[in-house]
Design a protein around this motif. Sequence first.
Motif, PDB file in Angstrom:
ATOM      1  N   SER A  85      47.382 -59.450  -9.788  1.00 37.16           N
ATOM      2  CA  SER A  85      47.382 -58.022 -10.157  1.00 37.16           C
ATOM      3  C   SER A  85      46.756 -57.173  -9.051  1.00 37.16           C
ATOM      4  O   SER A  85      47.259 -56.093  -8.727  1.00 37.16           O
ATOM      5  N   ALA A  86      45.662 -57.670  -8.486  1.00 41.74           N
ATOM      6  CA  ALA A  86      44.987 -56.890  -7.428  1.00 41.74           C
ATOM      7  C   ALA A  86      45.894 -56.776  -6.199  1.00 41.74           C
ATOM      8  O   ALA A  86      45.937 -55.732  -5.544  1.00 41.74           O
ATOM      9  N   GLU A  87      46.627 -57.836  -5.913  1.00 36.51           N
ATOM     10  CA  GLU A  87      47.544 -57.794  -4.754  1.00 36.51           C
ATOM     11  C   GLU A  87      48.622 -56.735  -4.965  1.00 36.51           C
ATOM     12  O   GLU A  87      48.973 -55.999  -4.041  1.00 36.51           O
ATOM     13  N   LYS A  88      49.129 -56.652  -6.207  1.00 33.66           N
ATOM     14  CA  LYS A  88      50.167 -55.644  -6.500  1.00 33.66           C
ATOM     15  C   LYS A  88      49.599 -54.240  -6.306  1.00 33.66           C
ATOM     16  O   LYS A  88      50.213 -53.376  -5.695  1.00 33.66           O
ATOM     17  N   ILE A  89      48.409 -54.034  -6.849  1.00 39.72           N
ATOM     18  CA  ILE A  89      47.820 -52.689  -6.794  1.00 39.72           C
ATOM     19  C   ILE A  89      47.482 -52.284  -5.355  1.00 39.72           C
ATOM     20  O   ILE A  89      47.636 -51.128  -4.974  1.00 39.72           O
ATOM     21  N   CYS A  90      47.043 -53.244  -4.569  1.00 38.90           N
ATOM     22  CA  CYS A  90      46.697 -52.934  -3.165  1.00 38.90           C
ATOM     23  C   CYS A  90      47.919 -53.029  -2.251  1.00 38.90           C
ATOM     24  O   CYS A  90      47.816 -52.704  -1.061  1.00 38.90           O
ATOM     25  N   ALA A  91      49.032 -53.518  -2.786  1.00 36.40           N
ATOM     26  CA  ALA A  91      50.250 -53.739  -1.990  1.00 36.40           C
ATOM     27  C   ALA A  91      49.936 -54.565  -0.736  1.00 36.40           C
ATOM     28  O   ALA A  91      50.372 -54.244   0.371  1.00 36.40           O
ATOM     29  N   ALA A  92      49.147 -55.597  -0.927  1.00 38.23           N
ATOM     30  CA  ALA A  92      48.797 -56.494   0.194  1.00 38.23           C
ATOM     31  C   ALA A  92      48.402 -57.844  -0.388  1.00 38.23           C
ATOM     32  O   ALA A  92      47.982 -57.932  -1.551  1.00 38.23           O
ATOM     33  N   LYS A  93      48.557 -58.874   0.407  1.00 37.47           N
ATOM     34  CA  LYS A  93      48.226 -60.235  -0.030  1.00 37.47           C
ATOM     35  C   LYS A  93      46.759 -60.551   0.244  1.00 37.47           C
ATOM     36  O   LYS A  93      46.177 -60.058   1.219  1.00 37.47           O
TER      37      LYS A  93
END
Length: 334
Positions: A265-273
């Motif tokens: 979820s955090a990766e989606k929100i930050c648009a980064a891996k």
Amino acid sequence: MKKTVLVTGGAGYIGSHTAYLLAQQGYDVIIIDKLLHNQPFNHNWCTLIKEDFANKDVLKDIFKSYNVDSVVHFAAFIEVGESVIYPQRFYENNVLKTFELLDSMLTHGVKKFIYSSSCAVYGNPIKIPMDENHPKNPVSPYGKNKLAVEFILEDYSKAYDLKYIALRYFNAAGAFPEAGLGEMHNPETHIIPLLLRAILSQKPFKIFGDNYNSKDGTCIRDYVHVRDISDAHVKALDHLEKTGASDFFNLGTGTGYTVKELINSAEKICAAKANLIYAERRDGDVDALVADLSKASDILNWKPAFSNLEFILKSALRWEEKVSLEKNEIITSV
Ligand code: UFG
């Protein structure tokens, strides 16, 4: 007439959000906090006394100078892993000093107490979700500290007419950047700020253990927005004022996420891996902690309103960005 509430640890993470909401609800708020994390705290909706919450002379002055009606007690050491390494510090700060605080309160006739307890009192789950009657077998000194104070409260309420509500938080998370409030521990140990900082700075993030009893092997936690936790304190105090009924309540959402789900979820929100590293288990961690919130919902009429995971992460991200902007520096992983 306005009621006065003394908030210990009111410049801390959950304490500040609750103190703010109490002030918004019309209470006169006095905060006692020694600013352990050197956090900036400049808010005009409270009186801040920069002292140790167990300093009896200071407490005497406060109880004599202000017409304190109730105490909401947050001040405590909070890192589960650290409590395993330094139990003496934790028993002293979390149990002995709370004992001193209660002593001062009773000496000055202050008999309403809201206590920050924790789901850490339950230990490893026997069933999920956990209700308030779940067996209590804390695995960390931190959890044992919290349970020890709950025992003190039970006995004091019978013997000395102390009225208390102990709120057992699951994983407090998120922020309220618009009110200038958020998580500011030093050092930070909680997963959400560390994860966001790691993703934003492209530094490694450590997953503590991937052999837990869960669908992907990582720990399951019930993340509840700090604003919902604050709201529960206001409702608990109101309930105590109206009924005088001492009690214990879980504060969680009833939904658990694994560490890996949280990372997705955090990766989606930050648009980064995230750059992930698999590390050893951390001492004191248990497989899963998920709340049954029926009791708080039925008796306190409490329902989480801000606790969906996306909102939690977005609010935490806005807070991280705000803090880094104010510090005028690039966010770096700790
Ligand atoms: N975690 C990681 N990497 C990190 C930090 C945490 O994998 O860098 C994992 C932990 O192992 C755990 C989960 O993320 O499985 C949550 O850890 P936190 O440190 O964010 O929160 P805790 O569950 O350890 O502790 C918090 C509060 C305690 C409270 C507890 C109840 O700090 O006061 O929730 O669950 F008791």
